[in-house]
Design an enzyme around this catalytic site. Structure first.
Site, PDB file in Angstrom:
ATOM      1  N   CYS A  56     -11.079  -5.446  -4.134  1.00  0.00           N
ATOM      2  CA  CYS A  56     -11.484  -5.734  -4.569  1.00  0.00           C
ATOM      3  C   CYS A  56     -12.993  -5.733  -3.720  1.00  0.00           C
ATOM      4  O   CYS A  56     -14.222  -6.105  -5.544  1.00  0.00           O
ATOM      5  CB  CYS A  56     -11.491  -6.822  -5.409  1.00  0.00           C
ATOM      6  N   SER A 114     -16.644 -12.389   3.995  1.00  0.00           N
ATOM      7  CA  SER A 114     -16.017 -11.904   2.986  1.00  0.00           C
ATOM      8  C   SER A 114     -16.837 -13.145   1.520  1.00  0.00           C
ATOM      9  O   SER A 114     -17.558 -14.040   1.479  1.00  0.00           O
ATOM     10  CB  SER A 114     -14.926 -13.290   2.667  1.00  0.00           C
ATOM     11  N   GLN A 125      -5.139  -7.592   3.948  1.00  0.00           N
ATOM     12  CA  GLN A 125      -5.777  -6.300   3.824  1.00  0.00           C
ATOM     13  C   GLN A 125      -6.152  -5.362   5.027  1.00  0.00           C
ATOM     14  O   GLN A 125      -6.213  -4.282   5.192  1.00  0.00           O
ATOM     15  CB  GLN A 125      -6.681  -6.825   3.033  1.00  0.00           C
ATOM     16  N   ALA A 195       1.446  -9.046 -10.801  1.00  0.00           N
ATOM     17  CA  ALA A 195       2.495  -9.669 -10.016  1.00  0.00           C
ATOM     18  C   ALA A 195       1.922 -10.084  -8.570  1.00  0.00           C
ATOM     19  O   ALA A 195       2.968 -10.012  -7.630  1.00  0.00           O
ATOM     20  CB  ALA A 195       3.566  -9.478 -10.818  1.00  0.00           C
ATOM     21  N   GLU A 197      -0.875 -10.474  -5.016  1.00  0.00           N
ATOM     22  CA  GLU A 197      -0.836 -11.536  -4.004  1.00  0.00           C
ATOM     23  C   GLU A 197      -1.777 -12.723  -4.810  1.00  0.00           C
ATOM     24  O   GLU A 197      -1.655 -13.827  -4.875  1.00  0.00           O
ATOM     25  CB  GLU A 197      -1.391 -11.337  -2.745  1.00  0.00           C
TER      26      GLU A 197
END
Length: 424
Positions: A56, A114, A125, A195, A197
């Site tokens: 994202c 991040s 990831q 649904a 992580e």
């Protein structure tokens, strides 16, 4: 072979652009193959490697290529693959060559790049990106080593620094923002869409506030029911949202859908049915699950992943010492990796030396065998063998020294005695 990293993240591009480059896990393999095909069209002789990381907060390609201008080629590939105008995309891209690409990979894996400093999800990831690239045939010696060392560096950073301590997660930030709208979370009905992580993490944080009820909406009922059971909630299908959205005060969405799941009209009807009671909505998905226009409604408080990113920056100053320590570790490991790459570059030279030496040895050995076969004295044969090998090994350096002039001859005169000074 040149290593590189090309992409964009939450610091270089808004969510409206990041969602246009975002790739779901099941799309990464095809994109990796397309990237390798793109390099091959430029130079069919290339042995190119490629891997793509898409979350994202970022979409970036790591590659190892021996074509000319691989950075520019990679940037154009991203624009072409996503059908975007390159001139508009280019200002948002970072294009990192060689050691800068290695440093970037190490920082990403360690959570230093991040939105939530030190967050651990990015490491998983990256491991998924590596696995999918490997399955698509995108990994070779260089990228495989890059990823393995990235994981090792991340482990060292997390185990020897406090980079992840006291960090505010996106889930915690969502709870904090919702408390600005509602005095008591315990009086609110909460809906989670998806649904995965991130939804599981958000549900855990909201469940700690004891909301009136928790509902999970998911395409797959089995997965939704499993997650809902953990929080004493219930599960519904995504198809039920139009009829049930008005029941919820807090809506958190994070799916892998390529198109919005909740449109302006749907929310307008829900707000009307709620008699304009406020609704708090968080869209953590990239591409977005909720149409941006929803945020213009008077009774809706819509936050995106970028909005939450501003919240999680609190307390950043207190972690600067850990950041400096982590950066020092990373810099040392970057230098180690670059030394490995330099060694790899010498492999063809060493192989060539070994092949030429072996050819000389075999030639002189064959000549010695012929001399022995015709009955020549053994000592004379051995003397001829040793002199023949010595002459052949020294022929090339001597010729180079004779041909060289000026500074080059001086350098060779200094270097050659060191190369041929063996043990006695």
């Amino acid at each position: 072979m040149q290593l590189l990293a090309v992409g964009l993240n939450h610091t270089t591009a808004p969510v409206s652009l990041r969602e246009q480059l975002a790739l779901a896990p099941d799309q990464l393999g095809q994109a990796v193959q397309a990237a390798r095909g793109w390099f091959a069209r430029i130079d069919a002789r290339g042995g190119d490697e490629a891997a793509i990381l898409s979350t994202c907060n970022r979409t970036e390609m790591y590659a190892a290529s021996d074509i000319a201008n691989p950075l520019d080629a990679s940037a154009h590939f991203l624009a072409d693959y996503h059908k975007l105008n390159f001139a508009e995309l280019r200002p948002h891209l970072y294009m990192l060559p060689h050691d800068a690409a290695v440093r970037h990979a190490f920082r990403v894996a360690s959570g230093l790049d991040s939105m939530v400093l030190g967050e651990p999800q990015i490491l998983g990831q990256m491991k998924d990106a590596m696995r999918l690239a490997d399955e698509a045939g995108g990994l070779g010696t260089y990228l495989h080593q890059l990823f393995q060392r990235s994981f090792s560096v991340a482990k060292e950073v997390r185990s020897t620094t406090e980079i992840g301590a006291h960090s505010v997660s996106m889930a915690a930030a969502a709870v904090r923002l919702s408390q600005r709208i509602f005095d008591k979370i315990s009086d609110q009905n909460v809906l989670f869409i998806g649904a995965g992580e991130m939804i599981e993490l958000c549900a855990t944080h909201f469940a700690a506030q004891n909301p009136k009820n928790i509902t999970i909406a998911n395409r797959t009922m089995e997965r939704g029911e499993t997650l809902a059971h953990r929080f004493n909630g219930k599960a519904i299908r995504l198809a039920a949202l139009p009829e049930q959205l008005a029941q919820f005060d807090i809506v958190i969405s994070c799916t892998a859908s390529s198109l919005p799941l909740i449109g302006l009209g749907l929310v307008e009807r829900a707000i009307k049915a709620r008699r304009h009671k406020p609704m708090f909505m968080v869209d953590l998905a990239v591409p977005r699950d909720i149409e941006p226009e929803v945020g213009r409604l008077d009774d809706v408080f819509l936050y995106t992943v970028d909005d939450l990113g501003q919240v999680v920056q609190t307390g950043l100053e207190s972690r600067q010492a850990a950041v400096a320590q982590a950066e020092a570790i990373i810099e040392t490991r970057v230098q180690s990796f670059m030394h490995w790459i330099d060694d790899r570059a010498m492999v063809p030279v060493i192989q060539d030396l070994q092949e030429n030496s072996e050819a000389m040895r075999l030639f002189e050995l064959e000549r010695a065998k012929k001399m022995l076969a015709r009955g020549d004295d053994v000592e004379a044969v051995l003397d001829a063998l040793s002199k023949g090998l010595t002459a052949k090994f020294l022929h090339g350096p001597q010729q180079a020294l004779h041909r060289a002039q000026g500074d080059e001859r001086a350098r060779l005169a200094t270097l050659l005695p060191q190369l041929f000074r063996g043990r006695r």
